[in-house]
Design a protein around this motif. Structure first.
Motif, PDB file in Angstrom:
ATOM      1  N   LYS A 163       0.816  -1.212   0.000  1.00 48.72           N
ATOM      2  CA  LYS A 163       0.000   0.000   0.000  1.00 48.72           C
ATOM      3  C   LYS A 163       0.852   1.267   0.000  1.00 48.72           C
ATOM      4  N   LYS A 164       2.082   1.183   0.460  1.00 49.03           N
ATOM      5  CA  LYS A 164       2.915   2.370   0.636  1.00 49.03           C
ATOM      6  C   LYS A 164       3.382   2.918  -0.705  1.00 49.03           C
ATOM      7  N   GLU A 165       3.238   4.222  -0.888  1.00 49.53           N
ATOM      8  CA  GLU A 165       3.725   4.858  -2.104  1.00 49.53           C
ATOM      9  C   GLU A 165       5.252   4.893  -2.089  1.00 49.53           C
ATOM     10  N   PRO A 166       5.900   4.591  -3.221  1.00 49.12           N
ATOM     11  CA  PRO A 166       7.364   4.571  -3.246  1.00 49.12           C
ATOM     12  C   PRO A 166       7.985   5.914  -2.874  1.00 49.12           C
ATOM     13  N   ALA A 167       7.356   7.011  -3.306  1.00 46.66           N
ATOM     14  CA  ALA A 167       7.898   8.331  -2.979  1.00 46.66           C
ATOM     15  C   ALA A 167       7.937   8.551  -1.467  1.00 46.66           C
ATOM     16  N   ALA A 168       6.935   8.043  -0.748  1.00 48.64           N
ATOM     17  CA  ALA A 168       6.893   8.221   0.704  1.00 48.64           C
ATOM     18  C   ALA A 168       8.019   7.447   1.383  1.00 48.64           C
ATOM     19  N   LEU A 169       8.279   6.214   0.903  1.00 46.55           N
ATOM     20  CA  LEU A 169       9.370   5.416   1.487  1.00 46.55           C
ATOM     21  C   LEU A 169      10.717   6.107   1.304  1.00 46.55           C
ATOM     22  N   ILE A 170      10.986   6.592   0.100  1.00 49.70           N
ATOM     23  CA  ILE A 170      12.261   7.239  -0.159  1.00 49.70           C
ATOM     24  C   ILE A 170      12.367   8.542   0.624  1.00 49.70           C
TER      25      ILE A 170
END
Length: 406
Positions: A349-356
């Motif tokens: 569910k996590k957006e890749p931009a948020a993880l980075i």
């Protein structure tokens, strides 16, 4: 410089490449299939990769003498782009297969040297290289083909038998990568390009599934002359290699390798261009188990996750990435730039931009300049494509950041 390179100075020049030369995806895609100097980048099909135009565009504005780091080097696309641009480069990867492919991308030897090394490996007397036993191996290769593969494998694992004092010689690196590239792939009606029974090019099918596939279709292995395939592939792939650049490739956990580099690397890096593994992906070694066997691993599928970024939770993943970004920054100039291409598996569910973003903020070493969509990619070019059960994927993003000065 060969006549092939000189023939297209407007599109491609090793000495003076600009970002404008690669602004058109159509132009670069055409070059990738027609320009001999770019063939090395495809020496071994590998599913976790970004297209060559990405690091070329990023590094198109790099100044002469600047240095490039990729802490998740994969098959070495960033290193190859740096080489094309005449930039010194360093790559790190926790996968032994990936690290060997990256080393090949910065190696320089002629097709004749590589083919001669393979021929010598098949001729020089050596202790018996016993072929692996089991149903898979009987179905995967013709007996004579497997014998020749094992002989070349044995010599590459102990190059002193061939009178080579170091196993990192360029011809050795290129032959190893070329052999990994032809070890498995589809059968063709023309001259064989791969050594195995019908298999994918980019990853190795697990033994039980492969045997079921072959048995159901009555597909018995053919005898493929290994040396013939090596000669043809070497003549095509290595015909016009770019000039050598100062380079270094390490196999290991980026967090540990970067910490060691700080103490030994005399010149800092100006660019960090990379693509970390997606959160939750831990199948790099088992999906490359045949190539891993060829470079000295087990003849059975290994499910080790040693040195892989990821962990079992989102928090662990972000913390691990933050450590890499922090260690990388400490080996960079104060004005260094970091460019990351990143995505995620469709099931998360996590957006890749948020993880980075969270990992960079935690590192305290980089300030994000921009985050933008990476846009569409050809089928099979994205990591997520290989693991999607729905046929979709979460769009990748390109993240640009600059070093936070000490």
């Amino acid at each position: 410089m060969t006549s092939a390179v000189a023939a297209t100075p407007a599109l491609f020049s090793f000495a003076d490449v600009t970002a404008q030369a690669f602004r058109s995806s159509r132009e670069l895609n055409a070059l990738a299939t027609t320009h001999p100097a770019l063939r090395l980048n495809a020496i071994c099909p590998y599913y976790t990769m970004f297209p060559l135009r990405f690091p070329l565009r990023v590094l198109g504005s790099a100044a002469k003498g600047q240095r490039v780091l990729d802490p998740f080097a994969g098959r070495g696309t960033t290193l190859f782009a740096a080489r094309l641009l005449g930039l010194a480069c360093t790559g790190i990867d926790s996968s032994p297969v990936a690290s060997h492919l990256s080393r090949a991308k910065v190696s320089l030897a002629s097709p004749e040297e590589v083919a001669a090394l393979a021929e010598r490996a098949l001729e020089v007397p050596a202790p018996s290289e016993e072929a692996p036993e089991g149903e898979f191996w009987q179905w995967a290769y013709g007996p004579r083909t497997l014998e020749q593969i094992c002989r070349i494998r044995g010599h590459l694992l102990d190059t002193s038998r061939l009178g080579i004092t170091a196993d990192n010689s360029d011809a050795v690196q290129l032959l190893r990568a070329l052999m990994m590239g032809i070890l498995h792939g589809p059968r063709t009606k023309k001259l064989p390009s791969y050594l195995s029974n019908q298999m994918p090019r980019t990853y190795a099918t697990k033994p039980a599934a492969a045997v079921r596939f072959w048995e159901k279709r009555g597909m018995h292995p053919e005898e493929v002359p290994v040396l013939d395939v090596v000669r043809r592939r070497a003549a095509f792939t290595l015909v016009d290699l770019p000039p050598r650049v100062d380079s270094f490739v390490a196999w290991g956990d980026s967090r540990e390798v970067l910490a060691r580099l700080k103490a030994t690397e005399s010149k800092p890096f100006d660019w960090v261009v990379t693509s970390p593994p997606y959160f939750g992906m831990r199948s790099y070694v088992p999906d490359q188990w045949l190539r891993n066997w060829f470079i000295g691993g087990s003849s059975e599928v290994e499910y080790s996750e040693n040195g892989q970024i990821g962990g079992k939770s989102e928090v662990e993943f972000i913390e691990a990435l933050a450590t890499v970004w922090r260690e990388a920054a400490e080996s960079c100039t104060d004005s260094a730039k970091l460019v990351i291409r990143f995505g995620s598996l469709p099931s998360l569910k996590k957006e890749p931009a948020a993880l980075i973003r969270e990992s960079l903020q935690m590192s305290g070493s980089w300030k994000i300049s921009t985050i933008k969509s990476a846009g569409s990619a050809p089928s099979g070019r994205r990591q997520a494509d290989q693991f999607s059960t729905t046929g979709g994927y979460v769009d990748e993003v390109d993240v640009w950041a600059r070093r936070v000065a000490n």
